[in-house]
Design an enzyme around this catalytic site. Structure first.
Site, short mmCIF file in Angstrom:
data_model
loop_
_atom_site.label_atom_id
_atom_site.label_comp_id
_atom_site.label_asym_id
_atom_site.label_seq_id
_atom_site.Cartn_x
_atom_site.Cartn_y
_atom_site.Cartn_z
N TYR A 287 0.68 -1.48 0.04
CA TYR A 287 0.07 -0.15 -0.12
C TYR A 287 0.73 1.32 0.05
O TYR A 287 1.94 1.04 -0.01
CB TYR A 287 -1.11 -0.11 1.31
CG TYR A 287 -0.26 0.17 2.35
CD1 TYR A 287 0.50 -0.49 3.45
CD2 TYR A 287 -0.63 1.40 3.17
CE1 TYR A 287 0.99 -0.29 4.47
CE2 TYR A 287 0.00 1.81 4.37
CZ TYR A 287 0.71 0.71 4.97
OH TYR A 287 1.49 1.16 6.13
N GLU B 205 12.20 2.16 13.89
CA GLU B 205 11.25 3.26 13.63
C GLU B 205 10.11 3.25 14.22
O GLU B 205 9.91 2.25 15.20
CB GLU B 205 11.08 3.14 11.80
CG GLU B 205 10.34 1.79 11.62
CD GLU B 205 10.10 1.58 10.33
OE1 GLU B 205 9.77 2.51 9.56
OE2 GLU B 205 9.76 0.28 9.76
N LEU C 194 11.35 1.04 6.86
CA LEU C 194 10.59 1.51 5.55
C LEU C 194 11.59 3.09 5.16
O LEU C 194 11.45 3.97 6.08
CB LEU C 194 9.17 1.98 5.96
CG LEU C 194 8.32 2.55 4.57
CD1 LEU C 194 8.13 1.08 3.50
CD2 LEU C 194 7.11 2.97 4.70
#
Ligand code: PDD
Length: 287
Positions: free
Chosen positions: A33, A182, A207
């Site tokens: 996504y 993260e 990411l």
């Protein structure tokens, strides 16, 4: 106004939009996504989002649902039809619908494409940014390919829920060596006491945030010293400032980490400056 959702070639009323029960996104999280900010009716950094989408799809060998110009058109159309000025547009691609089997289905399986948009009140995010958010650390128990933007988000959802229960708004994942990887849905940053901005270098544990990459360009343009280097929770406690980045929050000050204040507990001056200047560096595609 009725909300409109794009599903596999059709613009449908929200209540009528759906995908098949044997969609591999539903059964295997076999799906990727993107979340793109909409500001003043423009899509922010769409080129970088589509480049990351292409990479996620390629790495997982999911067929591209359509070429980039057509995808841009669908994103714009969903934003336009829902009259979104400020908000988010969400795009999801799955490997498609096939009888349940772990191995990939045949090449005739068409990927599923869904695009949903929603408005967000910018005043609400601005109010949050004035105070800054609290973060709670949790062990990073995700898989080994966090560089791909998959919908395999259960560990992130659990971490956020854990954070919420502790009165925090974001979770920071911490690896086996004690370094922050993260946020559950953001990249993590600190400003060290010597003025250096730190964020973890890209690898499979995080990411590659679009906001992160645009912000690195801005930081370099401003001549602010920056280093892509991992940091610990103790480093964050000793820092002058901390913040997170994501398409949904752009640059969001972090003022508390694990119940301890960062500096005086107020959003840092550089963080506020980066937040203010962010959109001057980002790409804006009018819809
Ligand atoms: N999340 N890291 C993770 C794990 C994320 O889920 C996100 C984004 C980011 C920041 O990436 P970007 O700057 O490209 O938004 C980093 C989105 C906003 C979400 O899942 O809603």
């Amino acid at each position: 106004m009725a909300r409109i959702v794009y599903v596999n070639g059709r613009y449908l009323p929200y209540a009528e939009a759906g995908v098949h029960v044997e969609d591999r996104g539903f059964q295997f999280a076999d799906s990727v996504y993107e979340v793109c900010e909409v500001k003043g009716g423009a899509l922010i950094d769409v080129t970088r989002h589509l480049a990351r989408l292409a990479r996620s799809l390629e790495e997982l060998r999911i067929e591209r649902p359509m070429a980039d110009p057509a995808l841009r058109h669908v994103l714009s159309e969903v934003v336009r039809r829902n009259r979104i000025r400020d908000g988010l547009v969400y795009l999801q691609v799955t490997r498609g619908r096939a009888p349940r089997d772990f191995v990939f289905p045949g090449p005739d399986t068409e990927p599923t494409l869904v695009v949903v948009a929603r408005s967000i009140d910018p005043a609400k995010i601005a109010a949050k940014a004035r105070h800054g958010i609290a973060v709670k650390s949790v062990p990073d128990n995700r898989w080994g390919r966090c560089d791909l933007k998959t919908v395999m988000l259960l560990p992130a959802a659990l971490a956020k829920e854990n954070a919420r229960a502790a009165g925090a708004q974001e979770a920071w994942f911490v690896d086996e060596k004690g370094f922050v990887t993260e946020g559950a849905s953001s990249n993590a940053w600190i400003v060290r006491s010597d003025g250096f901005v730190l964020t973890r270098p890209l690898d499979a544990r995080i990411l590659g945030g679009v906001t992160r990459s645009t912000l690195l360009d801005l930081i370099k343009q401003l001549g602010v010293p920056v280093e892509q280097r991992a940091f610990t929770i103790a480093d964050a406690w000793a820092a002058k400032e901390a913040f997170v980045t994501s398409a949904s929050a752009t640059v969001m000050p972090v003022t508390v980490v694990d119940d301890r204040r960062i500096a005086d507990g107020r959003p840092g001056t550089l963080t506020v400056r980066l937040r203010e200047k962010f959109h001057s560096m980002a790409e804006k595609l009018p819809t």
